[in-house]
Design a protein around this motif. Structure first.
Motif: not given
Ligand code: BES
Ligand code: MN
Ligand code: MN
Length: 463
Positions: A335-345
């Motif tokens: 959801v906003p404002d999660q960053d998908w690359l950060e979450i993947t890491d």
């Protein structure tokens, strides 16, 4: 807008026959065995835009599947709407659960669609929905009523992460310049409850591999003495949620946008019956994150789900074996404002951290994208709202969706324009599932509503 209803009525059968022809081509982007068919579908789409009266129709080559571009520029002083859609579809499996073959479209009546619905893979997602736009522009051009400039961009890789489109958008900013982007690739609350999708969730999709011993082992001779990768993998996956169904990955919620009490109260006003919801899915109870409603759980909250899990012996009968490897495919809706690359890491680090000694873990990211939200006071939203008011006689309800169209956030970043999501599908249309269908009512209603969006958008913009 003059004569849209009679136009649809006069061309009803042709509109139906055309979409049926398009649905017959199995444009499965995920499966390379269907490459020829996907390319054939690209040809079909470009021909249909030509026949509808568009100019500059182009099959733009990419490293993956081509993107179809077309436009009708009537006056550069008028606003420009960019229509996006996708001609690729999800794999139809499991085939045995379809009542009729997925690429042999049939019209059948259902309780919700007494007028009939087209049953075929892609009927709702997204061939049937983007084709409404092709028919809407045909009407506007042939009756000389197009109020603004329109551009089309129909891609063939949406279901596999829009890999080529990202580069195409970055490299073609002038060509794609627009005042608003219009997409029909979402749903509405109910046939008689129009809604406009104001949010999409982001996505991070990963694959994990757990390796134990260097070969498959006899489960008697070695059982209990070495780590069983399947036992370990399922235990690791189970630990990703706590007893309240919160996700346990450290930092996962750090950037999650929390909605105010007022916003949540506003959301709760949308018509929803938990009883009907459970009945439609044959479940006794819903399940999810503590302290959130069903509609919140599937739209404004992030989630983590296993999409597939395999390993060991799954054939007939029994085989006593400890497999060397176990696998899973996992999606996280953001959801906003999660960053998908950060979450993947974060996922990667955490999943490796929780692995016990005796196994090794490999995490391979697939694709992803950012979440998207759009305000309801924009000209685009107002124009869409007025269009629905005319054709449904009701003001549409703004609603955040749980699904993802990752490219929408990128459109905003690269093209600096907002996207209006006018979807006409229903949750019960079974997209991505066996027996996907799209109601004829919804198909024709979409064709009727879209031209009015152009009209009102132009009027509001030129004010
Ligand atoms: N059209 C859907 C997304 C959708 C459907 C959004 C209904 C809202 C309501 C799209 O084709 C889709 O399936 N997207 C994928 C993500 C993609 C990267 C594979 C999804 O949401 O799983
Ligand atoms: Mn879609
Ligand atoms: Mn889809």
């Amino acid at each position: 807008m003059q004569g849209i209803k009679p136009y649809i009525n006069n061309h009803k059968d042709r509109f139906l026959n055309e979409i049926i022809e398009l649905l017959k081509i199995p444009s499965i982007s995920a499966d390379s065995a269907y490459k020829k068919d996907v390319l054939l579908t690209a040809e079909f789409v470009s021909e249909s835009l030509k026949k509808a009266g568009c100019d500059n129709v182009e099959i733009c080559k990419t490293e993956g599947y081509p993107i179809i571009y077309a436009d009708k520029i009537i006056d550069t002083n008028l606003p420009t709407v960019l229509v996006y859609g996708h001609y690729d579809v999800q794999p139809p499996d499991p085939l045995n659960l379809w009542d009729s073959p997925p690429f042999e479209p049939v019209i059948k009546k259902t309780d919700l669609h007494p007028e009939g619905a087209i049953f075929a893979r892609g009927s709702c997602d997204d061939k049937g929905q983007f084709y409404m736009h092709v028919k809407a522009i045909e009407f506007l051009i042939s009756t000389n009523q197009l109020p603004c400039n329109v551009k089309f961009m129909i891609e063939g890789e949406e279901e596999v992460g829009s890999t080529s489109l990202a580069g195409f958008v970055k490299n073609n900013q002038d060509k794609l310049a627009n005042d608003v982007i219009l997409i029909s690739d979402t749903g509405m609350i109910a046939k008689d409850v129009p809604s406009i999708t104001t949010g999409l969730r982001g996505l991070s999709y990963v694959e994990v591999e757990v390796t134990g011993p260097n070969r498959d082992l006899h489960s008697g001779l070695y059982g209990g003495a070495v780590a069983n990768p399947i036992n370990v993998l399922t235990k690791m996956i189970a630990s990703l949620h706590d007893e309240n169904n919160h996700i346990t990955i450290p930092g996962f919620y750090d950037k999650v946008e929390e909605l105010s009490t007022e916003e949540r109260a506003e959301m709760a006003k949308a018509p929803f019956s938990l009883e009907d919801y459970k009945k439609a899915l044959d479940i006794e109870a819903v399940y999810g994150e503590k302290s959130y409603t069903t509609n919140e759980r599937n739209s404004i909250r992030p989630t983590l789900d296993v999409n597939g899990i395999w390993g060991g012996y799954t054939g007939e009968g029994a085989k006593t074996v400890i497999a060397s490897k176990a696998y899973a495919k996992i999606s996280m809706r953001l959801v906003p404002d999660q960053d998908w690359l950060e979450i993947t890491d974060l996922f990667k680090t955490h999943f490796k951290n929780i692995a016990p000694k005796g196994v090794t873990v490999k995490v391979t990211p697939h694709h992803g994208g950012q979440a998207y939200v759009t305000p309801i006071d924009s000209i685009g939203y107002k124009a869409a709202s007025k269009a629905y008011e005319d054709t449904f006689g009701k003001t549409p309800i703004p609603q955040r969706s749980g699904g993802s169209i990752p490219i929408v956030a990128l459109f905003e970043k690269e093209l600096k324009s907002k996207t209006i999501l006018m979807g006409f599908g229903l949750d019960s249309d079974a997209i991505h599932s066996p027996n996907e269908h799209f109601g004829l009512f919804n198909y024709y209603k979409g064709i009727e509503t879209i031209p009015l969006f152009y009209k009102y958008f132009t009027e509001l913009k030129m004010k």
